[in-house]
Design an enzyme around this catalytic site. Sequence first.
Site, short mmCIF file in Angstrom:
data_model
loop_
_atom_site.label_atom_id
_atom_site.label_comp_id
_atom_site.label_asym_id
_atom_site.label_seq_id
_atom_site.Cartn_x
_atom_site.Cartn_y
_atom_site.Cartn_z
N ARG A 1 -38.59 -11.08 64.34
CA ARG A 1 -38.02 -11.62 65.58
C ARG A 1 -36.90 -10.73 66.11
O ARG A 1 -36.71 -10.59 67.31
CB ARG A 1 -37.51 -13.04 65.32
CG ARG A 1 -38.61 -14.05 65.00
CD ARG A 1 -38.04 -15.43 64.78
NE ARG A 1 -39.07 -16.40 64.44
CZ ARG A 1 -39.37 -16.76 63.21
NH1 ARG A 1 -38.75 -16.22 62.18
NH2 ARG A 1 -40.30 -17.67 62.98
N ASP B 1 -38.86 -24.79 62.51
CA ASP B 1 -38.80 -24.43 61.08
C ASP B 1 -38.58 -25.69 60.24
O ASP B 1 -39.18 -25.85 59.17
CB ASP B 1 -37.66 -23.44 60.83
CG ASP B 1 -37.69 -22.25 61.75
OD1 ASP B 1 -38.02 -21.15 61.28
OD2 ASP B 1 -37.38 -22.43 62.94
N ARG C 1 -41.69 -27.60 60.00
CA ARG C 1 -42.59 -26.97 59.03
C ARG C 1 -42.18 -27.34 57.61
O ARG C 1 -43.03 -27.60 56.74
CB ARG C 1 -42.56 -25.45 59.19
CG ARG C 1 -43.29 -24.95 60.44
CD ARG C 1 -43.00 -23.49 60.71
NE ARG C 1 -43.85 -22.97 61.78
CZ ARG C 1 -43.56 -21.89 62.51
NH1 ARG C 1 -42.43 -21.23 62.29
NH2 ARG C 1 -44.40 -21.48 63.45
N HIS D 1 -36.29 -35.94 55.27
CA HIS D 1 -35.11 -35.52 56.03
C HIS D 1 -34.56 -34.26 55.39
O HIS D 1 -33.95 -34.31 54.31
CB HIS D 1 -34.07 -36.64 56.05
CG HIS D 1 -34.62 -37.94 56.56
ND1 HIS D 1 -34.87 -38.16 57.89
CD2 HIS D 1 -35.03 -39.05 55.90
CE1 HIS D 1 -35.39 -39.37 58.05
NE2 HIS D 1 -35.50 -39.93 56.85
N HIS E 1 -32.95 -18.47 63.10
CA HIS E 1 -34.37 -18.78 63.22
C HIS E 1 -35.10 -17.47 62.93
O HIS E 1 -35.42 -16.69 63.82
CB HIS E 1 -34.69 -19.26 64.64
CG HIS E 1 -36.17 -19.39 64.92
ND1 HIS E 1 -37.01 -20.15 64.16
CD2 HIS E 1 -36.94 -18.84 65.89
CE1 HIS E 1 -38.24 -20.08 64.65
NE2 HIS E 1 -38.23 -19.27 65.69
#
Length: 317
Positions: free
Chosen positions: A92, A152, A155, A172, A179
Amino acid sequence: MSKGINSRKVAVIGTGFVGSSSAFALMESGLFTEMVLIDADKNRAEGEALDIAHGLPFARPMKITAGDYDDIVDAAIIVVTAGAGQKPGETRLDLVKKNVAIFQSIIPEIAQRKCEGILLIVANPVDILTQVAVKLSGFPENRVFGSGTTLDSARLKYLLGEHLQVDARSVHAWIIGEHGDSEIVAWSSANVSGVPISEFCEMRGYTEHDEHMEEIAQGVKNSAYKIIEKKKATYYGVAMAVRRICEAIIRDEKSVLPVSSIQHDTYGIEGVTLSMPAIVGKNGIEKQLAIKLNEKEREALKKSAEALKEVLEDLDA
C-alpha cells in the site's frame, strides 16, 4: 450537521472497482435519497450511475447521477476512493506518490467549494492520504478521516469466528495502527461477548494460543495480497466497510469503529494518522479511544507510527 447539508445525500469520488462497489452498497443500504458519482472519466461515472440506478425498482427510491464537484457542496458524506489501485506484489505504501498527486488535484476542488460534510477517505494508503486530505482541505480533523482498519478488523472477526465456530458478530477485536503491513492485532482487548479470547479458545478446546494467534494475524495481514493475487483487486469487503461507516454517521449511532485519524497523545503518539477505535456519529469523529494494550502492543503501535511518520517526512522533503 450544518443546515446547508442534505443529510440524505452522498457523493462518491472515483468510480473504479472500490468506488462503484461502495456506491452499490450505499444504494442498497437505504441510507440516502440522492447519490452523485464523480470520476475523471465522465463516461465511466455515467455508466456506473445508470447501471446502479437500474436496480432501484428492487430497492428504495433514490436519485443517482454522475456529476462534477459543484454537485457535492451539500453532500452529508463525500467518499473519496479515487486513486491508483494496488498491483500484485505492490505494498500500500508503494502507492503513496501516485495517489498523493491525485489527491492534490481532488481535495482542493472540494476545499474551494467550502463543503461542510464528512470527508471519508478510502483510497490507499489510507492513513497517509487521510493526513494529506486534512492538510489540503483545511477542514477540522473530526470531519476528515479514513476507513482505516475497519475492513481489517472485520477480516479478523471473520477468521476468529471461523476458528472458534461462533458468530463473527459476537467477536469484539481490533486491528490497530497502519492499514497495511505494520498493523497490529490488539489481542489483549479481544473477546467474545465479554469472554477474553484466550478463555474462549480453551472453551473450544484450543490451547496452542500463540501459534493460532500468529496464524490468524498473518491471515488478516495477507488477506488483501491473497485476493489481489487471485482476482487482481479487492472491493466488496471495503464497500461494506464504507457502508458501515456511513450508517454510523447518518444515523448518529456513536458507534466505535477503527478509523484513520490524526492521533493526539495516543500512547505518546502525536501528529501521525493511524487507525484506532473512535466514536463516530453525525459530526464525524467525536472522540478517540485509547483501548487496553499490553506493552508489546504499545511498542508495535509506536513502530507503526514511526514507519508512517518517515513516509510523511519524505513527502514533505
